[in-house]
Design an enzyme around this catalytic site. Structure first.
Site, PDB file in Angstrom:
ATOM      1  N   SER A  51     -19.791   8.597  17.070  1.00  0.00           N
ATOM      2  CA  SER A  51     -20.132   9.714  17.826  1.00  0.00           C
ATOM      3  C   SER A  51     -21.074   9.303  18.787  1.00  0.00           C
ATOM      4  CB  SER A  51     -20.780  10.713  16.872  1.00  0.00           C
ATOM      5  OG  SER A  51     -21.421  11.739  17.507  1.00  0.00           O
ATOM      6  N   HIS A 111     -15.603   9.698  18.941  1.00  0.00           N
ATOM      7  CA  HIS A 111     -16.030  11.345  18.467  1.00  0.00           C
ATOM      8  C   HIS A 111     -16.820  11.721  19.513  1.00  0.00           C
ATOM      9  CE1 HIS A 111     -15.955  13.889  15.283  1.00  0.00           C
ATOM     10  NE2 HIS A 111     -17.299  14.040  15.538  1.00  0.00           N
ATOM     11  N   ASP A 141     -18.900  15.350  20.046  1.00  0.00           N
ATOM     12  CA  ASP A 141     -19.576  16.351  19.110  1.00  0.00           C
ATOM     13  C   ASP A 141     -19.955  17.713  20.292  1.00  0.00           C
ATOM     14  OD1 ASP A 141     -19.324  15.773  16.319  1.00  0.00           O
ATOM     15  OD2 ASP A 141     -20.838  14.273  17.102  1.00  0.00           O
ATOM     16  N   MET A 172     -21.217  21.135  21.041  1.00  0.00           N
ATOM     17  CA  MET A 172     -21.854  22.230  20.170  1.00  0.00           C
ATOM     18  C   MET A 172     -22.410  23.370  21.309  1.00  0.00           C
ATOM     19  SD  MET A 172     -24.596  19.951  17.789  1.00  0.00           S
ATOM     20  CE  MET A 172     -24.042  18.585  17.166  1.00  0.00           C
ATOM     21  N   HIS A 205     -14.580  17.473  18.400  1.00  0.00           N
ATOM     22  CA  HIS A 205     -15.169  18.047  17.228  1.00  0.00           C
ATOM     23  C   HIS A 205     -15.551  19.214  17.925  1.00  0.00           C
ATOM     24  CE1 HIS A 205     -17.969  18.301  13.512  1.00  0.00           C
ATOM     25  NE2 HIS A 205     -17.020  19.441  13.540  1.00  0.00           N
ATOM     26  N   MET A 209     -17.817  22.345  17.680  1.00  0.00           N
ATOM     27  CA  MET A 209     -18.703  23.371  16.688  1.00  0.00           C
ATOM     28  C   MET A 209     -19.050  24.377  17.654  1.00  0.00           C
ATOM     29  SD  MET A 209     -20.836  20.085  15.113  1.00  0.00           S
ATOM     30  CE  MET A 209     -20.169  18.923  16.552  1.00  0.00           C
ATOM     31  N   MET A 235     -17.408  18.150   6.586  1.00  0.00           N
ATOM     32  CA  MET A 235     -18.931  18.020   7.125  1.00  0.00           C
ATOM     33  C   MET A 235     -19.780  17.604   6.046  1.00  0.00           C
ATOM     34  SD  MET A 235     -19.180  18.257  10.536  1.00  0.00           S
ATOM     35  CE  MET A 235     -21.050  17.759  10.221  1.00  0.00           C
ATOM     36  N   ASP A 261     -18.054  13.523   8.326  1.00  0.00           N
ATOM     37  CA  ASP A 261     -18.956  13.451   9.503  1.00  0.00           C
ATOM     38  C   ASP A 261     -20.335  13.861   8.935  1.00  0.00           C
ATOM     39  OD1 ASP A 261     -20.217  13.806  11.925  1.00  0.00           O
ATOM     40  OD2 ASP A 261     -18.369  15.323  12.582  1.00  0.00           O
ATOM     41  N   SER A 275     -25.820   8.145  14.272  1.00  0.00           N
ATOM     42  CA  SER A 275     -27.219   7.333  14.433  1.00  0.00           C
ATOM     43  C   SER A 275     -27.108   5.867  13.840  1.00  0.00           C
ATOM     44  CB  SER A 275     -28.237   8.302  13.835  1.00  0.00           C
ATOM     45  OG  SER A 275     -27.979   8.687  12.639  1.00  0.00           O
TER      46      SER A 275
END
Ligand code: DX5
Ligand code: ZN
Length: 222
Positions: free
Chosen positions: A7, A32, A34, A36, A65, A67, A136, A174, A197
């Site tokens: 990610s 990936h 993310d 948001m 993804h 969100m 998740m 994830d 991370s």
């Protein structure tokens, strides 16, 4: 044999191409992204513009993804930006079957994600129409959180659902995945491993990705 999907949420975005290259040469299968919006989750990241920049940096599939609230409004934008799969949250969509069909009409893979508090059986009626189910294993919003243990059970339940339906979707995990728990997640039956991370937070990004990729791809395992 699983797929590694680093990610870029935890990457150094001032150096996006190089950060993607590091994981690409270390065995990453997907990248990936993310997304948001500060509404569905308490954080804001990036949108189609950055996905487009990632698209220019790699040939690997871009796994987007969402969100976000009202994801239907943005499906075309992310497809045009170069997404190869778009995953929406079950909790954010009212007419999930319509949304999944729309994503597939755009010629890309359709995924559905569920939050830690959403049971797997809520996916029973959509599962045969999706390419991807994303479990998740942290409350979405931030990288670097701890893995929520009952996610292992949810993977097993999703494997069971797939068998019962004779379906072919991939199972993606994830959140909170690292060297300490990746084997357990693999053994539970997961196919795609999103890792932020534990790759981009490490000093040696390439080595961290390679170590995780080796575990996922070892053929003496299932
Ligand atoms: C969480 C995101 C994850 C996150 C994973 O809201 O969906 O993809 O980047 O990051 P780590 O691996 O740090 O938990
Ligand atoms: Zn994600």
């Amino acid at each position: 044999m699983g797929l590694l999907a680093p990610s870029i949420l935890s990457a150094d975005l001032s150096n996006l191409s190089q950060q993607i290259r590091l994981v690409e040469m270390s065995g990453a299968d997907w990248i990936h992204c993310d997304i948001m919006d500060g509404h569905f989750v308490p954080n804001i990241t990036f949108g189609p513009i950055l996905v487009k920049a990632a698209r220019k940096s790699t040939r690997l599939p871009l796994d987007v993804h969402l969100m976000i609230e009202s994801p239907d409004k943005y499906l075309e934008d992310f497809a045009e930006a170069g997404a190869n799969s778009i995953t929406v949250h079950q909790e954010a969509v009212i007419h999930l079957n319509r949304t999944v069909n729309r994503i597939r009409e755009l010629g890309i893979k359709a995924g559905v994600a569920i939050n830690p508090s959403t049971p797997v059986d809520t996916l029973k009626d959509i599962a045969e129409y999706v390419d991807l189910i994303l479990i998740m294993s942290v409350n979405p919003g931030f990288g670097g959180q701890s893995f929520i243990k009952n996610s292992l059970k949810k993977i097993q339940e999703t494997v069971k659902l797939r068998r019962e339906l004779n379906a072919k979707f991939l199972i993606e995990i994830d959140g909170g995945i690292g060297i300490e728990n990746i084997k357990a997640v693999l053994d539970a039956g997961c196919d795609v491993f999103v890792i932020g991370s534990s790759i981009y937070g490490e000093k040696n990004v390439a080595a961290a990705a390679a170590e995780l990729a080796n575990i996922i791809k070892r053929t003496d395992q299932k």
